[in-house]
Design a protein around this motif. Structure first.
Motif, short mmCIF file in Angstrom:
data_model
loop_
_atom_site.label_atom_id
_atom_site.label_comp_id
_atom_site.label_asym_id
_atom_site.label_seq_id
_atom_site.Cartn_x
_atom_site.Cartn_y
_atom_site.Cartn_z
N PRO A 1 0.80 -1.24 0.00
CA PRO A 1 0.00 0.00 0.00
C PRO A 1 0.83 1.28 0.00
N VAL A 2 1.98 1.27 0.67
CA VAL A 2 2.83 2.46 0.77
C VAL A 2 4.29 2.02 0.77
N TYR A 3 5.22 2.98 0.81
CA TYR A 3 6.64 2.64 0.77
C TYR A 3 7.36 2.83 2.09
N ASN A 4 6.69 3.32 3.09
CA ASN A 4 7.30 3.43 4.42
C ASN A 4 6.20 3.69 5.45
N GLY A 5 6.61 3.81 6.71
CA GLY A 5 5.66 4.12 7.76
C GLY A 5 5.04 2.88 8.40
N LYS A 6 4.10 3.12 9.33
CA LYS A 6 3.50 2.03 10.10
C LYS A 6 2.68 1.08 9.23
N MET A 7 1.98 1.61 8.22
CA MET A 7 1.19 0.75 7.34
C MET A 7 2.09 -0.19 6.55
N GLN B 1 18.00 0.18 4.60
CA GLN B 1 17.72 0.77 3.30
C GLN B 1 18.78 1.81 2.97
N THR B 2 19.18 2.60 3.96
CA THR B 2 20.23 3.59 3.73
C THR B 2 21.52 2.90 3.32
N LEU B 3 21.82 1.78 3.98
CA LEU B 3 23.02 1.01 3.66
C LEU B 3 22.96 0.50 2.23
N GLN B 4 21.79 -0.07 1.84
CA GLN B 4 21.66 -0.65 0.52
C GLN B 4 21.72 0.40 -0.57
N ASN B 5 21.23 1.62 -0.26
CA ASN B 5 21.13 2.64 -1.29
C ASN B 5 22.41 3.46 -1.45
N SER B 6 23.35 3.34 -0.51
CA SER B 6 24.58 4.11 -0.63
C SER B 6 25.42 3.60 -1.79
N TYR C 1 2.06 -4.25 6.92
CA TYR C 1 1.80 -5.06 5.73
C TYR C 1 2.79 -6.22 5.64
N PHE C 2 4.08 -5.92 5.80
CA PHE C 2 5.09 -6.96 5.70
C PHE C 2 5.10 -7.87 6.94
N THR C 3 4.74 -7.32 8.09
CA THR C 3 4.62 -8.16 9.30
C THR C 3 3.53 -9.19 9.11
N ASN C 4 2.42 -8.78 8.50
CA ASN C 4 1.32 -9.71 8.24
C ASN C 4 1.74 -10.80 7.27
N GLU C 5 2.50 -10.43 6.23
CA GLU C 5 3.00 -11.42 5.27
C GLU C 5 3.92 -12.43 5.96
N LEU C 6 4.74 -11.93 6.88
CA LEU C 6 5.64 -12.81 7.62
C LEU C 6 4.86 -13.76 8.51
N GLU C 7 3.83 -13.27 9.17
CA GLU C 7 3.02 -14.12 10.04
C GLU C 7 2.30 -15.20 9.23
N GLU C 8 1.83 -14.86 8.04
CA GLU C 8 1.18 -15.85 7.17
C GLU C 8 2.16 -16.93 6.75
N LEU C 9 3.40 -16.53 6.48
CA LEU C 9 4.42 -17.50 6.10
C LEU C 9 4.71 -18.44 7.26
N SER D 1 14.02 -8.86 6.35
CA SER D 1 14.71 -7.62 5.99
C SER D 1 13.74 -6.46 5.88
N LYS D 2 12.46 -6.76 5.63
CA LYS D 2 11.43 -5.71 5.52
C LYS D 2 10.82 -5.35 6.86
N THR D 3 10.87 -6.27 7.81
CA THR D 3 10.22 -6.03 9.10
C THR D 3 11.19 -5.77 10.23
N ASP D 4 12.49 -5.90 9.96
CA ASP D 4 13.50 -5.67 10.99
C ASP D 4 13.39 -4.23 11.50
N THR D 5 13.58 -4.04 12.81
CA THR D 5 13.45 -2.70 13.40
C THR D 5 14.48 -1.73 12.86
N ASN D 6 15.56 -2.27 12.29
CA ASN D 6 16.60 -1.41 11.72
C ASN D 6 16.43 -1.28 10.21
#
Length: 281
Positions: A88-94, A190-195, A98-106, A180-185
């Motif tokens: 739904p979005v590219y950052n933030g709580k939503m 993302q900053t590391l990957q984009n540098s 979203y990715f936490t829910n996908e992880l729980e389903e897995l 990697s999408k749900t990690d608190t860091n």
């Protein structure tokens, strides 16, 4: 047929690395890999139907290792494409929810359909005594009460269990990806990957070499005083090199059965480091 099969996984790894260095976004990359892997499976099927296998060992290797690796990645990249195009979005709580829910389903899928099966324990333990039953054509035992999708299996190109291995591999890849999408860091990741400096870092040795290194770091307790598991270390390398290692636990079992040195990469590290030290005396 053996020569073609021996190189196919290396070709897949090479194509993955090429795409990762071109700066494609994850949707474009997963779409291209889904198409590539689907076409590769069709090509392999045609070649096998036409030429057959040289012997039982080649047939077992194909249905236990080669086809599941390709099919597992196909399932994984197709799932990533579906997840990312529905995000739904590219950052933030939503985004995190979203990715936490996908992880729980897995996790739920793993718990309900994979974890407690006899075949999963067989595969995870690295056993080979039933490979002739699980990894050869025409050996499907319907009396075992198999899942109904067995009736849709192409008996000329599937053993039923090759799909189960592929699902295990796909779930392992997806688990690392979703972590990697749900990690608190995640934001710092993302900053590391984009540098720009990190984008230039590419793992150019084999995946087995990296898997050997990960297990060595875990065994010696070199990361976080030995208080993190294999999956967390794998995740760190995934973030750094953007490399999908697949089922690293099963790969480790295969390493234990290697002929010659079981620690080929670690041995080479020691030799290379000593040579480097001698040059700088």
């Amino acid at each position: 047929m053996k020569k073609k099969l021996s190189n196919v996984l290396e070709e897949v790894d090479k194509y993955e690395r090429e795409l990762s260095t071109k700066g494609n976004n994850v949707i474009e990359e997963s779409c291209k890999l889904t198409t590539y892997l689907r076409e590769l499976l069709v090509e392999l099927k045609d070649n096998i139907v036409r030429e057959g296998f040289e012997d039982e060992a080649e047939e077992i290797n194909f249905f236990k290792n080669i086809k599941p690796q390709i099919l597992g990645k196909l399932i994984f990249y197709n799932k990533v494409f579906r997840i990312e195009t529905s995000c739904p979005v590219y950052n933030g709580k939503m985004y995190e929810a979203y990715f936490t829910n996908e992880l729980e389903e897995l996790k739920q899928e793993f718990s309900e359909h994979i974890r407690n099966s006899d075949f999963y324990r067989y595969y995870r333990s690295g056993r080979t005594d039933l490979d002739c039953e699980y990894c050869m054509l025409g050996k499907i035992n319907y009396a075992m009460g198999l899942n109904s999708f067995v009736f849709e299996v192409d008996s000329n190109h599937s053993t039923y269990y090759d799909y189960k291995v592929a699902r295990i591999i796909a779930n392992e890849l997806l688990y690392t990806y979703l972590l990697s999408k749900t990690d608190t860091n995640h934001n710092s990741d993302q900053t590391l990957q984009n540098s720009e400096s990190v984008k230039e870092l590419i793992w150019t040795d084999s995946k087995n070499a990296l898997i050997e290194l990960i297990h060595a770091l875990y065994a010696v307790g070199a990361i976080s005083h030995g208080k993190v598991g294999i999956r967390k270390i794998n995740l760190a390398f995934f973030i750094l090199f953007k490399i999908h290692l697949g089922d690293i636990h099963h790969a480790f079992h295969r390493m234990k059965d290697r002929t010659g040195s079981r620690t080929a990469f670690i041995d080479q590290l020691k030799v290379s480091l000593e040579e480097y030290m001698n040059k700088n005396l």
